[in-house]
Scaffold this motif. Sequence first.
Motif, PDB file in Angstrom:
ATOM      1  N   LEU A   1       3.085   9.746  20.913  1.00 49.40           N
ATOM      2  CA  LEU A   1       4.227   8.870  20.676  1.00 49.40           C
ATOM      3  C   LEU A   1       4.971   9.259  19.408  1.00 49.40           C
ATOM      4  CD1 LEU A   1       2.424   5.474  21.387  1.00 49.40           C
ATOM      5  CD2 LEU A   1       4.002   6.660  22.933  1.00 49.40           C
ATOM      6  N   GLY A   2       6.297   9.319  19.512  1.00 48.26           N
ATOM      7  CA  GLY A   2       7.115   9.515  18.331  1.00 48.26           C
ATOM      8  C   GLY A   2       7.225   8.219  17.539  1.00 48.26           C
ATOM      9  N   ASP A   3       7.663   8.330  16.296  1.00 49.15           N
ATOM     10  CA  ASP A   3       7.750   7.185  15.386  1.00 49.15           C
ATOM     11  C   ASP A   3       9.163   6.621  15.369  1.00 49.15           C
ATOM     12  OD1 ASP A   3       7.653   5.331  13.375  1.00 49.15           O
ATOM     13  OD2 ASP A   3       6.863   6.691  11.846  1.00 49.15           O
ATOM     14  N   PRO A   4       9.371   5.422  15.929  1.00 51.19           N
ATOM     15  CA  PRO A   4      10.717   4.835  15.922  1.00 51.19           C
ATOM     16  C   PRO A   4      11.205   4.442  14.529  1.00 51.19           C
ATOM     17  CG  PRO A   4       9.262   3.745  17.517  1.00 51.19           C
ATOM     18  CD  PRO A   4       8.408   4.572  16.622  1.00 51.19           C
ATOM     19  N   TYR A   5      10.284   4.391  13.568  1.00 46.66           N
ATOM     20  CA  TYR A   5      10.631   3.934  12.225  1.00 46.66           C
ATOM     21  C   TYR A   5      10.388   5.029  11.179  1.00 46.66           C
ATOM     22  CZ  TYR A   5       9.827  -0.297  14.966  1.00 46.66           C
ATOM     23  OH  TYR A   5       9.845  -1.246  15.950  1.00 46.66           O
ATOM     24  N   ALA A   6      10.484   6.285  11.608  1.00 44.93           N
ATOM     25  CA  ALA A   6      10.120   7.411  10.743  1.00 44.93           C
ATOM     26  C   ALA A   6      10.971   7.497   9.484  1.00 44.93           C
ATOM     27  CB  ALA A   6      10.227   8.716  11.534  1.00 44.93           C
ATOM     28  N   SER A   7      12.199   7.003   9.526  1.00 48.32           N
ATOM     29  CA  SER A   7      13.104   7.142   8.371  1.00 48.32           C
ATOM     30  C   SER A   7      12.892   6.060   7.315  1.00 48.32           C
ATOM     31  CB  SER A   7      14.560   7.100   8.842  1.00 48.32           C
ATOM     32  OG  SER A   7      14.863   5.842   9.442  1.00 48.32           O
TER      33      SER A   7
ATOM     34  N   GLU B   1       0.110 -15.773   7.054  1.00 52.42           N
ATOM     35  CA  GLU B   1       0.875 -14.532   6.938  1.00 52.42           C
ATOM     36  C   GLU B   1       0.146 -13.598   5.981  1.00 52.42           C
ATOM     37  OE1 GLU B   1       4.827 -15.475   5.667  1.00 52.42           O
ATOM     38  OE2 GLU B   1       5.212 -16.830   7.352  1.00 52.42           O
ATOM     39  N   ILE B   2      -0.186 -12.401   6.457  1.00 56.59           N
ATOM     40  CA  ILE B   2      -0.835 -11.408   5.598  1.00 56.59           C
ATOM     41  C   ILE B   2      -0.274 -10.019   5.902  1.00 56.59           C
ATOM     42  CG2 ILE B   2      -2.979 -12.730   5.367  1.00 56.59           C
ATOM     43  CD1 ILE B   2      -4.250 -10.839   7.411  1.00 56.59           C
ATOM     44  N   TYR B   3      -0.574  -9.092   5.001  1.00 55.96           N
ATOM     45  CA  TYR B   3      -0.178  -7.698   5.194  1.00 55.96           C
ATOM     46  C   TYR B   3      -1.265  -6.991   6.009  1.00 55.96           C
ATOM     47  CZ  TYR B   3       3.151  -8.734   1.474  1.00 55.96           C
ATOM     48  OH  TYR B   3       4.158  -9.297   0.717  1.00 55.96           O
ATOM     49  N   ILE B   4      -0.885  -6.476   7.164  1.00 58.91           N
ATOM     50  CA  ILE B   4      -1.844  -5.810   8.039  1.00 58.91           C
ATOM     51  C   ILE B   4      -1.314  -4.432   8.440  1.00 58.91           C
ATOM     52  CG2 ILE B   4      -2.784  -7.972   8.930  1.00 58.91           C
ATOM     53  CD1 ILE B   4      -1.094  -7.597  11.452  1.00 58.91           C
ATOM     54  N   PRO B   5      -2.209  -3.503   8.802  1.00 61.08           N
ATOM     55  CA  PRO B   5      -1.754  -2.183   9.279  1.00 61.08           C
ATOM     56  C   PRO B   5      -0.949  -2.357  10.568  1.00 61.08           C
ATOM     57  CG  PRO B   5      -4.126  -2.199   8.819  1.00 61.08           C
ATOM     58  CD  PRO B   5      -3.674  -3.619   8.818  1.00 61.08           C
ATOM     59  N   TYR B   6       0.245  -1.799  10.619  1.00 58.92           N
ATOM     60  CA  TYR B   6       1.120  -2.062  11.766  1.00 58.92           C
ATOM     61  C   TYR B   6       2.077  -0.894  11.972  1.00 58.92           C
ATOM     62  CZ  TYR B   6       2.345  -5.804  15.042  1.00 58.92           C
ATOM     63  OH  TYR B   6       2.466  -6.584  16.170  1.00 58.92           O
ATOM     64  N   ASN B   7       2.469  -0.679  13.225  1.00 62.75           N
ATOM     65  CA  ASN B   7       3.381   0.409  13.578  1.00 62.75           C
ATOM     66  C   ASN B   7       2.929   1.724  12.931  1.00 62.75           C
ATOM     67  OD1 ASN B   7       5.293  -0.992  15.280  1.00 62.75           O
ATOM     68  ND2 ASN B   7       5.964  -2.073  13.434  1.00 62.75           N
ATOM     69  N   SER B   8       1.661   2.039  13.155  1.00 61.94           N
ATOM     70  CA  SER B   8       0.996   3.154  12.471  1.00 61.94           C
ATOM     71  C   SER B   8       1.207   4.474  13.204  1.00 61.94           C
ATOM     72  CB  SER B   8      -0.498   2.841  12.327  1.00 61.94           C
ATOM     73  OG  SER B   8      -0.701   1.612  11.670  1.00 61.94           O
ATOM     74  N   TYR B   9       2.446   4.778  13.511  1.00 64.93           N
ATOM     75  CA  TYR B   9       2.749   5.985  14.291  1.00 64.93           C
ATOM     76  C   TYR B   9       2.470   7.260  13.493  1.00 64.93           C
ATOM     77  CZ  TYR B   9       5.004   2.737  17.478  1.00 64.93           C
ATOM     78  OH  TYR B   9       5.245   1.695  18.336  1.00 64.93           O
TER      79      TYR B   9
END
Length: 454
Positions: free
Chosen positions: A71-77, A308-316
């Motif tokens: 999978l490519g990263d939609p948020y790479a920038s 609400e916490i900071y969690i690992p997410y969108n880990s492309y």
Amino acid sequence: MKNHLTLGGGALALSLFAGSALAAISPQEADKLGTSLTPVGAQKEGNADSSIPAWTGGLKAGAAPVENGFLGDPYASEKPLFVITASNAEQYKDKLTPGQLALFKRYPDSYRIPVYPSHRSASSPQAVYDAIKKGATQVQLINDGNGLANFSSHYTPFPIPKSGVEVVWNHETRYRGTNLERYSAQVTPQVNGDFTAVGFKENTGFPQFMSDNDPAKSANILYYYKQEIIAPSRLTGTVNLAYETIDQLKDPRQAWTYNAGQRRVRRAPEVAYDGPGSAADGMRTADNSDLYNGAPDRYDWKLIGKKEIYIPYNSYRLMSPKLKLADIVRPGHINPDHTRYELHRVWEVEGTLKPGARHVYAKRHMYFDEDTWMLAEVDHYDSRGQLWRVAEGHQASDYQEGTGVYAAQTLYDLIAGRYLVMNLINEAKQGTQYGMKYSSTDFTPAALRNSGIR
């Protein structure tokens, strides 16, 4: 994929007299799914300051280029909004878990949490949403919460949960895609970071997608799982097989191992609870896989609520084939240059070992992502009440298949100063392949002998 996703399969043949049955939600409450709530039961709206956005459908197929299944990263920038370190962790402690705070203390010079803009990227096929809504008014807890009745819809039986064990069930029964094949690596580095990777070939089959599925025979089967060790050479050819059952008190998990050296198949009852994890150098239990799996019967599960916490997410980035394992594995913890954390709402559940029950973990403090029901963080406590191991699930949305995946699962041993990381596909020959054509004969003890190559 739409042709594969049906709501077929007979009702789970479990007697309601095996334990008191707890009622499903009303049709009126189920009508919130897809309206005021997302189709899987999360809050649709964002939070007060918009640091968590509203859910608007998640990522769709083609969100980024896909190459050979990767999978490519939609948020790479995107760049981090800020970075949490040991020096400023106190400022953010209300949005961090005890385990994350402990990691800052254990590794003050190297552990850090880069926080990015939050994206609610989770999405699934409409057939999955329809199945969840249908099942929400039918599925019931039985056997003191350790089994499910009327679970013919296959996915997420309690999208509007009323108890901790219901949240645990949602994690275990979430939609994982169609039949799949995956090549991955597991690493248990020494304190100095030296490691030898263990390579796995994994095949997962779901009864509803089997070519020869008999709903009557598979009524208590959640999925079939086969794991073959393909590296290093000293372990090559060992194969594990498991039938994950829905009510593991009625029908305990069935597991077998093919031992390449002995060239025989044997039953493997240790592949459950706190039995040793496969080729893990003692760094995880069997039920640490998927951050938690298996029968919930040894714990009392308390639903604490949402936070609400900071969690690992969108880990492309962490699953990119451009990275090598050596780019990820570092002494003490994985390389934070390749991690991504976001602010999300989670369900908080605490599991406490029942009196008289046996397990190396006396308490498990769990945080489940509301949009996927996937575990994001788990703090494990020993029998003395001491925080022992900290697990993190670095998840991403597979926008092609419409399911959540783990780019990595980490388990940090605060006492030993070592850790385990699994699910790494970076050096695999291909990304995860879905839509595999399996039959039940592919997941039999006899088939293990054909899988082992020695």
